[in-house]
Enzyme design. Structure first.
Site, short mmCIF file in Angstrom:
data_model
loop_
_atom_site.label_atom_id
_atom_site.label_comp_id
_atom_site.label_asym_id
_atom_site.label_seq_id
_atom_site.Cartn_x
_atom_site.Cartn_y
_atom_site.Cartn_z
N ARG A 83 0.85 -1.19 0.00
CA ARG A 83 0.00 0.00 0.00
C ARG A 83 0.88 1.23 0.00
NH1 ARG A 83 -4.95 1.82 2.62
NH2 ARG A 83 -5.08 4.03 2.11
N ARG A 93 -6.06 1.49 -4.35
CA ARG A 93 -5.16 0.93 -3.35
C ARG A 93 -5.12 -0.59 -3.44
NH1 ARG A 93 -8.30 3.28 0.66
NH2 ARG A 93 -8.01 5.18 -0.49
N ASP A 96 -6.93 -1.90 1.69
CA ASP A 96 -7.41 -0.96 2.71
C ASP A 96 -8.08 -1.78 3.80
OD1 ASP A 96 -7.97 1.54 3.82
OD2 ASP A 96 -9.86 1.77 2.73
N ASP A 98 -10.09 -1.24 7.20
CA ASP A 98 -10.75 -0.24 8.05
C ASP A 98 -11.37 -0.93 9.26
OD1 ASP A 98 -10.18 1.95 6.45
OD2 ASP A 98 -12.04 1.81 5.31
#
Ligand code: A4P
Ligand code: MG
Length: 151
Positions: A83, A93, A96, A98
């Site tokens: 990343r 990307r 990711d 989260d």
């Protein structure tokens, strides 16, 4: 035991491979127990449409770490998988990760906002979340099922 929900997304360098690799790292990580993973959903990019489709999923886990420690672990996994943090917001990307929910905690820290600030608005989060945890609610009592129905 606090259940943690994690959103995974990728739209570069073989997204399916990126998600599988991240999940494998999490499953093997000392102090993390991976309980459930949703299906992988192909989704249209939100906000910045001029990029490839995403593959999104949600995972349920528990861990011995505090939220900021877990954030560090997740950011390391993102970095290990190539990343590159771009100055362009919402750019493509490889991976990711989260943090969506951490038990019923509400966290407002400069590095970490929980519940994730946009999860209640995102189909690509709520749909996989509903798949693995159909009765889940946010700390404020809102049912994820109802949020999904509203979109
Ligand atoms: N941060 C604060 N709260 C959290 C949290 N709950 N989980 C901080 C993770 N990180 C959190 O994140 C920026 C900073 O947010 C971190 O340093 C952390 O301290 P980032 O991952 O470096 O940057 P980002 O993801 O580009 O920014 P942002 O605003 O979080 O983007 P989003 O909201 O994640 O959007 N479309 C589809 N279809 N599918 C997607 O997955 N993803 C995005 C990214 C846009 N469009 C998409 C998708
Ligand atoms: Mg992010």
């Amino acid at each position: 035991m606090e259940l943690v929900y994690l959103g995974l997304g990728s739209n570069l360098n073989h997204p399916q491979h990126q998600l599988n690799k991240a999940l494998q790292t999490l499953a093997n990580y000392n102090g993390i127990k991976l309980h459930q993973v949703s299906s992988f959903y192909q989704t249209k990019p939100l906000n910045n449409a001029n990029q490839p489709d995403y593959l999104n999923a949600v995972a349920e886990l528990s861990c011995k770490y505090q939220p900021l420690e877990l954030l560090d672990i997740l950011q390391n996994i993102e970095t290990m998988q190539g990343r590159i943090r771009s100055d362009i917001r919402w750019s493509s990307r490889t991976l990711d990760l989260d943090l969506l929910l951490f038990g019923k905690r509400i966290i407002n820290h400069p590095r970490l906002i929980i519940p994730h600030y946009q999860m209640h608005l995102r189909h690509f989060v709520l749909q996989p979340l509903y798949e693995i945890a159909p009765n889940l609610s946010l700390p404020n009592g809102q049912k994820c099922k109802d949020l999904l129905a509203k979109l």
